[in-house]
Motif scaffolding. Structure first.
Motif, short mmCIF file in Angstrom:
data_model
loop_
_atom_site.label_atom_id
_atom_site.label_comp_id
_atom_site.label_asym_id
_atom_site.label_seq_id
_atom_site.Cartn_x
_atom_site.Cartn_y
_atom_site.Cartn_z
N CYS A 149 -5.28 22.37 -14.45
CA CYS A 149 -6.10 21.61 -13.51
C CYS A 149 -7.51 21.46 -14.06
N VAL A 150 -8.13 20.35 -13.71
CA VAL A 150 -9.52 20.08 -14.07
C VAL A 150 -10.05 19.06 -13.08
N GLY A 151 -11.31 19.20 -12.70
CA GLY A 151 -11.85 18.31 -11.68
C GLY A 151 -11.08 18.47 -10.38
N SER A 152 -10.50 17.36 -9.89
CA SER A 152 -9.66 17.41 -8.69
C SER A 152 -8.20 17.14 -9.03
N TYR A 153 -7.89 17.18 -10.33
CA TYR A 153 -6.55 16.85 -10.82
C TYR A 153 -5.76 18.11 -11.17
N GLY A 154 -4.46 18.08 -10.92
CA GLY A 154 -3.60 19.19 -11.28
C GLY A 154 -2.24 18.70 -11.74
N ILE A 155 -1.54 19.55 -12.50
CA ILE A 155 -0.22 19.19 -13.02
C ILE A 155 0.61 20.45 -13.19
N SER A 156 1.93 20.34 -13.00
CA SER A 156 2.80 21.49 -13.17
C SER A 156 4.20 21.02 -13.55
N TYR A 157 4.88 21.85 -14.35
CA TYR A 157 6.24 21.54 -14.78
C TYR A 157 6.95 22.84 -15.13
N LEU A 217 8.12 16.64 -13.32
CA LEU A 217 6.74 16.91 -13.65
C LEU A 217 5.87 16.36 -12.53
N VAL A 218 5.16 17.23 -11.86
CA VAL A 218 4.36 16.82 -10.71
C VAL A 218 2.89 16.80 -11.09
N SER A 219 2.19 15.77 -10.66
CA SER A 219 0.75 15.70 -10.88
C SER A 219 0.09 15.10 -9.64
N PHE A 220 -1.17 15.41 -9.45
CA PHE A 220 -1.86 14.95 -8.25
C PHE A 220 -3.37 14.97 -8.47
N ASP A 221 -4.04 14.23 -7.61
CA ASP A 221 -5.50 14.27 -7.55
C ASP A 221 -5.88 14.41 -6.09
#
Length: 339
Positions: A149-157, A217-221
């Motif tokens: 994660c960085v800023g308001s963004y995140g990712i996971s797998y 693979l999930v990502s979000f802001d």
């Protein structure tokens, strides 16, 4: 004490049998920063049997905004994160066996730890370590959960050897540039979201419910209200050097690791990336200046200070960290500011 996990056991996919599996599981967390401390607390509260926490850094004041386990006292005394995490976690659940290791995880350590654990959780801050984790996972058949994660963004797998594509399938090369928390900042809701995704998957693996894994693979802001979940099954590559038919685990070899050298008589460490890269010095200057750094640049190199250190970045990707002979300290600065 018998009531401790009662609400978790009432959750049908876990139940009493699942709780026993969790309580006999051993999880390795690489990194005890925002993601690592959040994941560690969740697993300890869930009653995991053993938790091994690995981190090379100590608690700083800037950590307290998002790294939930730590206190002002930890920052004041510069307590190593692995030790501070263990101290606080033992007060949360004394029945969990917690091993705190203060080190920079390398291939040798990862190959020593992997065969003894049931699951590995990525809470590191750099892709070099992630790719080593990925290869160790494939070599020893241990699942691992990627998160960033960085800023308001995140990712996971979630990666399960033999069942899912590995991280190397998804990435043609290791990305050596990019934003970090120290250049783009971070907000705690993004951290908490990634932790939730990682620990949900971790519990599924620990209880043996692989059919319920997300497989995407999930990502979000969280600031821009964006979310995506992408199926990556089609990206599994039979020629992948990490998990393919003729796999050889390239990221466990010396030539694919970041090279470091203490410069004789200069109180400096040179860091050379594991693969050739051309730095865009103008772009890097813009990013650093937005963070209030004083930057000097010419056509060949860029330099900036992080008191009491000075980092010099060359176009060919090399970095000289002045003000230390400690390779671990130098690598920490390198990954913090240069991705």
């Amino acid at each position: 004490m018998n009531e401790r996990y009662s609400r978790q056991e009432l959750f049908a996919p876990i139940g009493k049998d699942g709780q026993q599996r969790i309580s006999s599981g051993h999880v390795l967390i690489i990194g005890a920063g925002a993601l690592g401390s959040g994941s560690a607390e969740a697993l300890v509260r869930a009653g995991v049997g053993k938790l091994t926490i690995v981190d090379r850094d100590y608690v700083e004041w800037s950590n307290l905004q998002r790294q939930q386990l730590y206190t002002e006292e930890d920052a004041k005394n510069r307590i190593p994160k692995a030790i501070a995490a263990k101290n606080h976690l033992m007060r949360i659940n004394s029945s969990v066996s917690i091993e705190a290791i203060i080190t920079d995880a390398s291939v040798l350590e990862l190959e020593d730890w992997a065969p003894t654990v049931d699951l590995m959780i990525d809470a590191t801050d750099n892709f070099e370590t992630r790719m080593m984790l990925n290869d160790v996972s494939q070599k020893y058949g241990v699942p691992w959960i990627y998160g960033a994660c960085v800023g308001s963004y995140g990712i996971s797998y979630t990666i399960v050897p033999g069942l899912t594509p590995c991280l190397s399938c998804l990435l043609e090369t290791v990305p050596l540039g990019g934003l970090t928390c120290d250049t783009a900042g971070i907000i705690s809701p993004a951290v908490n979201m990634v932790v939730s995704y990682q620990i949900s998957e971790a519990l599924k693996i620990l209880v043996g419910d692989l059919d319920s894994l997300r497989n995407k693979l999930v990502s979000f802001d969280v600031w821009k209200n964006q979310y995506s979940a992408i199926s990556v099954d089609s990206l599994r590559n039979l020629d992948c050097p990490s998990c393919g038919v003729e796999r050889f685990h390239p990221y466990l070899s010396f030539e694919n690791q970041t090279k470091t050298a203490v410069l004789c008589g200069r109180d400096s460490v040179q860091i050379r990336p594991s693969s050739p890269v051309m730095r865009d010095l103008e772009e890097l200057e813009t990013v650093l200046m937005k963070q209030g750094k004083t930057v000097q640049r010419n056509p060949y190199l860029l330099s900036f200070s992080v008191h009491p250190f000075r980092l010099v970045v060359f176009k060919d990707g090399r970095v000289i960290v002045h003000g230390t002979k400690d390779v671990t300290e130098a690598k920490g600065l390198y990954h913090r500011y240069l991705g």
